[in-house]
Motif scaffolding. Structure first.
Motif, PDB file in Angstrom:
ATOM      1  N   GLU A  92       5.873 -26.573  30.974  1.00 48.76           N
ATOM      2  CA  GLU A  92       5.425 -27.965  31.115  1.00 48.76           C
ATOM      3  C   GLU A  92       4.023 -28.158  30.546  1.00 48.76           C
ATOM      4  O   GLU A  92       3.665 -29.246  30.118  1.00 48.76           O
ATOM      5  CB  GLU A  92       5.473 -28.400  32.585  1.00 48.76           C
ATOM      6  CG  GLU A  92       6.866 -28.631  33.106  1.00 48.76           C
ATOM      7  CD  GLU A  92       7.628 -29.717  32.367  1.00 48.76           C
ATOM      8  OE1 GLU A  92       7.069 -30.815  32.150  1.00 48.76           O
ATOM      9  OE2 GLU A  92       8.785 -29.471  31.995  1.00 48.76           O
ATOM     10  N   TYR A 134      13.793 -19.345  26.402  1.00 48.55           N
ATOM     11  CA  TYR A 134      12.513 -19.810  26.956  1.00 48.55           C
ATOM     12  C   TYR A 134      11.432 -19.424  25.942  1.00 48.55           C
ATOM     13  O   TYR A 134      11.391 -18.279  25.488  1.00 48.55           O
ATOM     14  CB  TYR A 134      12.241 -19.135  28.304  1.00 48.55           C
ATOM     15  CG  TYR A 134      11.150 -19.812  29.097  1.00 48.55           C
ATOM     16  CD1 TYR A 134      11.464 -20.727  30.088  1.00 48.55           C
ATOM     17  CD2 TYR A 134       9.808 -19.555  28.852  1.00 48.55           C
ATOM     18  CE1 TYR A 134      10.471 -21.364  30.817  1.00 48.55           C
ATOM     19  CE2 TYR A 134       8.811 -20.179  29.558  1.00 48.55           C
ATOM     20  CZ  TYR A 134       9.143 -21.088  30.562  1.00 48.55           C
ATOM     21  OH  TYR A 134       8.149 -21.725  31.268  1.00 48.55           O
ATOM     22  N   VAL A 167       8.059 -29.345  37.525  1.00 49.66           N
ATOM     23  CA  VAL A 167       9.496 -29.534  37.512  1.00 49.66           C
ATOM     24  C   VAL A 167       9.893 -30.033  38.898  1.00 49.66           C
ATOM     25  O   VAL A 167       9.266 -29.671  39.900  1.00 49.66           O
ATOM     26  CB  VAL A 167      10.196 -28.196  37.174  1.00 49.66           C
ATOM     27  CG1 VAL A 167      11.699 -28.311  37.290  1.00 49.66           C
ATOM     28  CG2 VAL A 167       9.805 -27.734  35.773  1.00 49.66           C
ATOM     29  N   SER A 187      14.912 -24.438  32.053  1.00 52.66           N
ATOM     30  CA  SER A 187      15.632 -25.712  32.038  1.00 52.66           C
ATOM     31  C   SER A 187      17.123 -25.456  31.869  1.00 52.66           C
ATOM     32  O   SER A 187      17.563 -24.336  31.582  1.00 52.66           O
ATOM     33  CB  SER A 187      15.115 -26.579  30.891  1.00 52.66           C
ATOM     34  OG  SER A 187      15.376 -25.924  29.655  1.00 52.66           O
ATOM     35  N   GLY A 244      15.967 -30.743  38.165  1.00 52.23           N
ATOM     36  CA  GLY A 244      15.064 -29.764  37.573  1.00 52.23           C
ATOM     37  C   GLY A 244      14.310 -30.285  36.369  1.00 52.23           C
ATOM     38  O   GLY A 244      13.772 -29.511  35.595  1.00 52.23           O
ATOM     39  N   GLY A 245      14.255 -31.602  36.223  1.00 52.91           N
ATOM     40  CA  GLY A 245      13.567 -32.202  35.088  1.00 52.91           C
ATOM     41  C   GLY A 245      12.071 -32.309  35.303  1.00 52.91           C
ATOM     42  O   GLY A 245      11.537 -32.008  36.374  1.00 52.91           O
ATOM     43  N   SER A 246      11.403 -32.767  34.284  1.00 54.84           N
ATOM     44  CA  SER A 246       9.955 -32.879  34.270  1.00 54.84           C
ATOM     45  C   SER A 246       9.459 -33.941  35.261  1.00 54.84           C
ATOM     46  O   SER A 246      10.055 -35.003  35.407  1.00 54.84           O
ATOM     47  CB  SER A 246       9.514 -33.250  32.851  1.00 54.84           C
ATOM     48  OG  SER A 246       8.121 -33.250  32.753  1.00 54.84           O
TER      49      SER A 246
END
Length: 190
Positions: A79, A112, A11, A102, A46-48
């Motif tokens: 992830e 989650y 992340v 996320s 905070g994305g992939s």
């Protein structure tokens, strides 16, 4: 040497890109042909983030296809699920037992996912590391990425490269010794 394929996922803000730069620099200095590809996505939010590193005698493309990664190093638990299909059937996962929820999870829209580690360890050869706990004992959570790098180096049997020198050349001098300690702690964790 046939190509080796390393997929690093996490992340934004976890230091995935720094680890791929340390890895690529060390492999080049060891005489390998190396190609690296980065995908940032919405990393600042905070994305992939994913990085693909391929090395060997001659590498023509930086891209790892589905089912081609020798090792998947996941900096964040969820992830791992997103990228698992890229792992070879006999590949290895180095999984950080660390959750970064996320935006939809933080907003309460979804939960989650539970049981991720159990699902993954049932499917593939998995080395679970709590890099947060290790880095916290070292005094700085920001070296979690280098702990995982140490685990990667040991898992890929790349211990004959002078990684301390490479790490010191790529991190700020005041954090060099801490990062070297984190690297060795990661080696010891697997």
């Amino acid at each position: 040497m046939n190509a080796k394929n390393i997929l690093l996922v996490g992340v934004g803000g976890q230091g995935t890109i720094l680890v791929s730069k340390i890895l690529s620099t060390g492999l080049v200095e060891a005489g390998y042909d190396v190609k690296m590809s980065e995908i940032h996505g919405m990393a600042q939010r905070g994305g992939s983030v994913s990085t693909q590193v391929r090395y060997g005698d001659k590498i023509y493309s930086p891209i790892i296809g589905i089912g081609e990664a020798d090792i998947l190093v996941s900096f964040e638990t969820m992830e791992t699920l997103r990228w698992l299909e890229y792992l070879k059937p006999d590949g290895v996962v180095v999984l950080n037992d660390y959750e970064m929820p996320s935006a939809p999870i933080l907003e309460g829209k979804v939960d989650y996912p539970q049981g991720i580690i159990e699902k993954i360890t049932e499917k593939v050869n998995t080395k679970v590391i709590n890099a947060a706990e290790i880095s916290e004992k070292l005094g700085n959570m920001k070296v979690m990425n280098v702990v995982l790098f140490g685990a990667l180096v040991k898992s890929m049997n790349l211990t004959d490269i002078d990684w301390e020198k490479v790490i010191k050349s790529l991190v700020k001098e005041k954090f060099a010794d801490l990062n070297v300690k984190a690297f060795h702690a990661g080696i010891d964790a697997v």
